[in-house]
Design an enzyme around this catalytic site. Structure first.
Site, short mmCIF file in Angstrom:
data_model
loop_
_atom_site.label_atom_id
_atom_site.label_comp_id
_atom_site.label_asym_id
_atom_site.label_seq_id
_atom_site.Cartn_x
_atom_site.Cartn_y
_atom_site.Cartn_z
N GLU A 7 30.95 34.65 42.95
CA GLU A 7 32.31 34.19 42.71
C GLU A 7 32.33 32.66 42.68
O GLU A 7 32.26 32.00 43.71
CB GLU A 7 33.23 34.71 43.81
CG GLU A 7 33.22 36.23 43.95
CD GLU A 7 33.68 36.66 45.33
OE1 GLU A 7 34.86 36.45 45.66
OE2 GLU A 7 32.85 37.19 46.10
N HIS B 16 36.01 38.50 40.40
CA HIS B 16 35.35 39.25 41.49
C HIS B 16 34.57 40.44 40.94
O HIS B 16 34.66 41.54 41.48
CB HIS B 16 36.41 39.71 42.49
CG HIS B 16 35.88 39.90 43.89
ND1 HIS B 16 34.89 40.81 44.19
CD2 HIS B 16 36.20 39.29 45.05
CE1 HIS B 16 34.64 40.76 45.48
NE2 HIS B 16 35.42 39.84 46.04
N HIS C 54 42.07 36.69 49.32
CA HIS C 54 42.32 36.93 47.90
C HIS C 54 43.80 37.05 47.54
O HIS C 54 44.21 37.88 46.75
CB HIS C 54 41.57 38.18 47.45
CG HIS C 54 40.08 38.07 47.54
ND1 HIS C 54 39.41 36.88 47.38
CD2 HIS C 54 39.12 39.01 47.77
CE1 HIS C 54 38.11 37.09 47.50
NE2 HIS C 54 37.90 38.36 47.74
#
Length: 368
Positions: A332, A196, A127
């Site tokens: 996601e 997210h 991420h």
């Protein structure tokens, strides 16, 4: 999914988004640890209320009615900016980047150059690395029915090449929250943005999602190694990862399957079968307790289904709520994990003069 069903779903979502628009208000929400002011925007359509803050351009709350008209917040999160910043692992509600999901060992090559970005997850980059887009304060601007969030990530930020300009726009119409992504760069780079949010359709803090019925209309997925890095593309047929028919999430989550053992549940990318760039169904979640239904549509080629395997319940959420393992699920929408190291995957390269756009819609309804 048949073409006729795809067209019907698209028309249904379009009809929802064309219904009454949202009122939008802005308020202060404190400041981050550096003293930068954080704002929160409240989008209200009369059916759904969404609150979006500038820290991480994240969804803070999403209030949705059940079959009886009772309203509950269906996303996990915290009450203060400080609590969000204290939690560096969950990414509740945030836009993650510059590269959402994982890059193996934080390494990739582009245009003959090798790049190393920070590793923060078992030797891999997750991420965006140590200072991802979730931890930065974006610039918010009110737009019709919503808010546009903008972030400029300079050349070399976290080791990535190119100055990237990202616009993420949230709009609310009827019972559909739409997220439009737009990305541009001044130098070849890689980018993979996603939201997210953790959903619990019974309401955040109300049990687990194991009884929810899940449909993912995808025949293939990307299996992973012990570091959750994809090893290729395989069929879901005959595996606990086959959700082409509505199936309770907990029905097979403890099966003696190597992929489930590696991830501690579901934490995999499904390959959406329709052409990338075309709005299509990615997933549908039905909560039998409340009748709430979440349908996810996207133009992205993949969707990561995650069952909150790393939630522990140790850090209290909103109002002191406990978020144990499986307290929520994530869907996601994305390009695939570690795509820069897999030439056969849809490319995440972004080039100057060729901005990329994508759309994801979270649409809510109820069933009796």
């Amino acid at each position: 999914m048949t073409l006729a069903r795809a067209i019907l779903l698209t028309m249904t979502i379009a009809a929802s988004t064309l219904s009454a628009g949202a009122s939008v208000t802005k308020a202060g929400f404190g400041a981050d640890k550096n003293g930068t002011p954080v704002d929160i925007y409240t989008l209200t359509s009369g059916k759904v209320e969404a609150r979006i803050m500038t820290l991480g351009a994240r969804i803070v709350s999403l209030k949705v009615p059940d079959r009886n008209g009772n309203v509950a917040d269906v996303v996990l999160g915290y009450d203060t900016v400080a609590e969000y910043q204290k939690d560096g692992n969950s990414y509740f509600g945030a836009i993650v980047g510059r590269y959402g999901n994982r890059i193996a060992k934080g390494k990739f090559s582009l245009d003959g150059h090798d790049y190393q970005v920070p590793t923060n997850n078992n030797g891999n980059s997750l991420h965006g690395g140590l200072i991802g887009f979730d931890s930065l304060v974006w610039t918010g601007k009110q737009v019709p029915d919503g808010v546009e969030m903008t972030l400029v990530s300079k050349d070399g930020d976290q080791g990535y090449p190119g100055t990237l300009t990202a616009h993420v726009t949230y709009t609310l119409k009827g019972s559909a929250l739409k997220i439009d992504y737009s990305m541009s760069t001044d130098k070849d780079t890689v980018v993979n943005l996603t939201n997210h949010s953790y959903f619990n359709l019974s309401g955040e803090g109300n049990g687990t999602i194991l009884d929810d019925l899940l449909t993912i209309p995808a025949a293939r997925y990307t299996p992973v190694d012990s570091g959750l890095i994809p090893t290729g593309i395989e069929s879901v047929a005959g595996t606990p990862l086959d959700f082409r028919k509505p199936t309770p999430i907990g029905a097979r989550i403890n099966d003696p399957n190597d992929q489930l053992k590696i991830a501690g549940g579901y934490d995999h990318n499904w390959v959406l079968s329709d052409t990338p760039g075309v709005l299509k169904e990615a997933a549908k979640v039905e909560d039998p307790k409340t009748g709430r239904v979440l349908t996810v549509m996207t133009t992205e080629p993949g969707v990561q289904f995650y069952t909150g395997n790393f939630l522990t319940g140790k850090q209290p959420g909103k109002g002191g709520a406990s978020y144990p393992k499986n307290a929520a699920l994530c869907l996601e929408t994305q390009h695939f994990p570690d795509s820069p190291n897999h030439p056969a995957f849809p490319s995440t390269e972004l080039k100057p003069g060729h901005p990329r756009h994508s759309t994801t819609i979270f649409s809510f309804s109820t069933e009796k």
